[in-house]
Design a protein around this motif. Structure first.
Motif, PDB file in Angstrom:
ATOM      1  N   GLY A  15       0.807  -1.210   0.000  1.00 49.74           N
ATOM      2  CA  GLY A  15       0.000   0.000   0.000  1.00 49.74           C
ATOM      3  C   GLY A  15       0.837   1.256   0.000  1.00 49.74           C
ATOM      4  N   TRP A  16       0.154   2.405   0.036  1.00 53.60           N
ATOM      5  CA  TRP A  16       0.872   3.681  -0.038  1.00 53.60           C
ATOM      6  C   TRP A  16       1.626   3.988   1.254  1.00 53.60           C
ATOM      7  N   MET A  17       1.332   3.239   2.330  1.00 53.85           N
ATOM      8  CA  MET A  17       2.085   3.422   3.572  1.00 53.85           C
ATOM      9  C   MET A  17       3.105   2.294   3.734  1.00 53.85           C
ATOM     10  N   LYS A  18       3.767   1.968   2.642  1.00 53.22           N
ATOM     11  CA  LYS A  18       4.761   0.897   2.647  1.00 53.22           C
ATOM     12  C   LYS A  18       5.860   1.163   3.667  1.00 53.22           C
ATOM     13  N   PHE A  19       6.196   2.429   3.880  1.00 48.39           N
ATOM     14  CA  PHE A  19       7.264   2.778   4.813  1.00 48.39           C
ATOM     15  C   PHE A  19       6.921   2.373   6.252  1.00 48.39           C
ATOM     16  N   ILE A  20       5.642   2.094   6.514  1.00 48.72           N
ATOM     17  CA  ILE A  20       5.230   1.572   7.823  1.00 48.72           C
ATOM     18  C   ILE A  20       4.933   0.083   7.732  1.00 48.72           C
ATOM     19  N   SER A  21       4.180  -0.309   6.700  1.00 48.55           N
ATOM     20  CA  SER A  21       3.736  -1.702   6.577  1.00 48.55           C
ATOM     21  C   SER A  21       4.901  -2.671   6.433  1.00 48.55           C
ATOM     22  N   GLU A  22       5.862  -2.350   5.581  1.00 51.59           N
ATOM     23  CA  GLU A  22       6.957  -3.290   5.329  1.00 51.59           C
ATOM     24  C   GLU A  22       7.844  -3.497   6.554  1.00 51.59           C
ATOM     25  N   PRO A  23       8.275  -2.428   7.258  1.00 50.65           N
ATOM     26  CA  PRO A  23       9.047  -2.665   8.491  1.00 50.65           C
ATOM     27  C   PRO A  23       8.273  -3.485   9.523  1.00 50.65           C
ATOM     28  N   LEU A  24       6.964  -3.237   9.643  1.00 51.38           N
ATOM     29  CA  LEU A  24       6.161  -4.020  10.580  1.00 51.38           C
ATOM     30  C   LEU A  24       6.215  -5.505  10.220  1.00 51.38           C
ATOM     31  N   PHE A  25       6.112  -5.793   8.916  1.00 52.07           N
ATOM     32  CA  PHE A  25       6.154  -7.196   8.514  1.00 52.07           C
ATOM     33  C   PHE A  25       7.532  -7.804   8.743  1.00 52.07           C
ATOM     34  N   LEU A  26       8.591  -7.042   8.466  1.00 51.94           N
ATOM     35  CA  LEU A  26       9.944  -7.570   8.661  1.00 51.94           C
ATOM     36  C   LEU A  26      10.178  -7.916  10.135  1.00 51.94           C
ATOM     37  N   ILE A  27       9.679  -7.063  11.035  1.00 53.48           N
ATOM     38  CA  ILE A  27       9.796  -7.358  12.468  1.00 53.48           C
ATOM     39  C   ILE A  27       8.979  -8.593  12.819  1.00 53.48           C
ATOM     40  N   LEU A  28       7.744  -8.644  12.295  1.00 56.96           N
ATOM     41  CA  LEU A  28       6.869  -9.797  12.556  1.00 56.96           C
ATOM     42  C   LEU A  28       7.508 -11.076  12.019  1.00 56.96           C
ATOM     43  N   HIS A  29       8.078 -10.998  10.830  1.00 56.46           N
ATOM     44  CA  HIS A  29       8.720 -12.166  10.209  1.00 56.46           C
ATOM     45  C   HIS A  29       9.911 -12.626  11.040  1.00 56.46           C
TER      46      HIS A  29
END
Length: 596
Positions: free
Chosen positions: A360-374
């Protein structure tokens, strides 16, 4: 949810009901805006109608006189005449490894089934990447696209001669050849232990190369409902810049000139991406058709249907033979990062295909959240549900300083609230457009500055929590890793809670957060309204969102309840409750008991 504070703090909390309602309205508009991506209808254009393959027609083999060097052999099932190579009957070849089982038909030398062994469809059956209904209308994977629809039909109906039949265990390869004496086609597919297949194709007419592009024309097998089709996108990478076009922007039959590092199509969870061996010479054609699907899959009604977009892609070299790799598989982040485009030296050193995952357009938040979750899933607890709970706890602990700051700011505002009201009382005789009203605002500002109070201090946690919540929504709604991930009673963290336990739990826990948070200076009727309205509004939303998001939100409420209970026992909390009690008693004309 990281934090849902009681909005009922007027003046003293810097977070009055109007402010909270404004933030809530913004969030609800953002949430409803996501429905934009779930359209009901999609009009069909003339270009899309032309893109559809013509109905299959029987192909008459060439019948040239036989020669000693090329005679029919019943054992091989090959009809061979002078300069003609054709099979006498339809046969299948199966290639498999630990990841997939791909079945080819020699009719068109195309794929009729692409089973992914590690994944199931919605009915619990092995997932077939081939959308059988759409493929029957618009073509099967690894067929050939030509601008001449008649030639396209001839090639899709031709009975190729396979180099082998039966089962081929990867690593291995299979070659298909066909000729009617003037038109000749050849396909070679090589398989290894990954999801990547290497393809070489060529078509010639009387020895002259013919433009015939390798194609994945008809979406994916997990697409059944309109929202699933609507998640389709056309993905490309050129000069290191990736683009992802939603189906509305894909023009059927449009030719895109290279160079292309890679290009292809994907839906929410699966992708078919071509990585050409010669990026500079590559041409890509967009395919966009429409399929009629029942509005209710379980109870099909011919009078209740939708038109669903079916995307495809074709790639190759104009006027020459083509060679490319094809990734056909799940949109797993780790796997996608390992698949790289062809670099300048002809090696797979170019950009990877991970950008096909949309955050999504808030990739700068979504992607780091997923990397931490992963990372948590890989190194701490190997269950996505528990990983979400752990990440929720971490986020709330990180936000604890902002909660304390908010309480301090709220307390300062509450202490000077009587002085602020006295200033307002002196100026209330002036009209709102009277210039002397500016003096009132200046006095209030000077008072706040003198006391170190900030009327916006209570908004800080809210300004942080909404982007986090929206980022979590995008992340949990788009990553393959949560597809069919189990946690306790939840069978799929990417889908709503089927038992509705989380929505009910969320409503109760949010009400407790509202109840425990001090609300000095708020009208009791207004406080009651907000205390019930907010849980109801957000609780209703949890009925339709991914259960992973609802789990994060509900767990956040529990953490907030614990934090607020502890803070209520501190000197800050007791003073805030005392002020709230005194103001409530003042309104009722009764003495208030101190909690000190």
């Amino acid at each position: 949810m990281p934090e849902i504070k009681n909005p009922n703090q007027q003046g003293g909390g810097g977070q009055d009901p109007k402010t909270m309602l404004a933030f809530t309205a913004i969030f609800i508009l953002m949430f409803l805006g996501l429905q934009y991506f779930k359209p009901k209808k999609t009009p069909e254009t003339g270009a899309q109608q032309q893109q559809r393959s013509l109905p299959a027609t029987a192909e008459t083999p060439a019948s040239s006189p036989a020669s000693p060097a090329a005679t029919a052999t019943a054992k091989s099932g090959v009809v061979s005449a002078a300069n003609a190579v054709q099979a006498s009957s339809e046969s299948s070849t199966i290639v498999e490894n630990e990841l997939y089982r791909v079945q080819f038909s020699n009719r068109g030398a195309q794929v009729t089934s692409w089973i992914l062994k590690k994944y199931k469809d919605g009915d619990g059956k092995p997932l077939d990447l081939v959308n059988q209904k759409a493929a029957a209308q618009f073509g099967y994977p690894l067929s050939l696209f030509t601008y001449d629809s008649g030639l396209r039909t001839r090639l899709s109906e031709a009975l190729f001669v396979p180099s082998t039949t039966g089962v081929v265990n990867a690593p291995g390869s299979v070659t298909f050849t066909w000729s009617d004496g003037s038109l000749t086609a050849r396909k070679k597919f090589s398989f290894d232990s990954s999801y990547v297949v290497h393809a070489e194709t060529s078509v010639e007419q009387n020895g002259t190369p013919v433009t015939a592009l390798l194609t994945w024309p008809s979406g994916f097998g997990d697409q059944e409902t309109l929202p699933q089709f609507a998640k389709s996108s056309f993905n490309t990478m050129q000069a290191g810049k990736s683009t992802s076009d939603a189906y509305k922007k894909v023009i059927g039959g449009a030719t895109l000139n290279g160079p292309f590092d890679w290009a292809g199509v994907s839906d929410l969870y699966f992708a078919a991406i071509f990585l050409p061996d010669a990026p500079q010479q590559t041409t890509v054609v967009q395919l966009h058709n429409e399929e009629t699907i029942p509005r209710n899959i379980k109870k099909p009604d011919p009078n209740a249907t939708d038109r669903a977009p079916v995307l495809g892609a074709a790639m190759g070299v104009v006027g020459g033979s083509s060679s490319a790799r094809l990734y056909a598989g799940p949109k797993l982040i780790d796997v996608l990062k390992s698949v790289k485009a062809t670099g300048p030296a002809g090696k797979p050193t170019g950009p990877d295909i991970e950008p096909i995952v949309s955050f999504g357009w808030m990739k700068f938040i979504s992607e780091p959240l997923f990397l931490i979750l992963h990372w948590m899933h890989e190194h701490i607890v190997s269950n996505w549900g528990w990983s979400i709970l752990l990440l929720t706890l971490l986020i709330n602990l990180c936000m604890l300083p902002t909660r304390i700051t908010m309480m301090k700011s709220a307390l300062k505002m509450q202490r000077i609230q009587p002085q602020m009201e006295a200033i307002k009382e002196r100026y209330k005789k002036y009209k709102m457009n009277d210039p002397r009203r500016q003096d009132m605002n200046k006095e209030i500002f000077d008072l706040q500055k003198k006391e170190g109070a900030n009327m916006f201090g209570g908004c800080l946690p809210m300004l942080i929590q909404w982007p986090l919540l929206y980022g979590f929504y995008n992340m949990l709604s788009n990553v393959f890793e949560l597809r069919q991930a189990h946690w306790l009673w939840l069978p799929d963290l990417a889908s709503p809670d089927p038992l509705h336990i989380l929505p009910v739990f969320f409503i109760v826990s949010m009400f407790l957060v509202q109840y425990l948070t001090p609300s000095p200076g708020v009208d009791p009727a207004q406080q009651r309204m907000m205390a019930f309205t907010m849980p109801a509004v957000f609780g209703f939303m949890t009925w339709s969102v991914a259960s992973g998001l609802a789990l994060y939100w509900a767990c956040g409420n529990i953490v907030n309840i614990v934090q607020q209970t502890v803070m209520n026992r501190t000197s800050l909390g007791r003073e805030m409750h005392d002020i709230a009690a005194k103001r409530a008693a003042k309104r009722l004309g009764k003495p208030a008991a101190s909690r000190r």
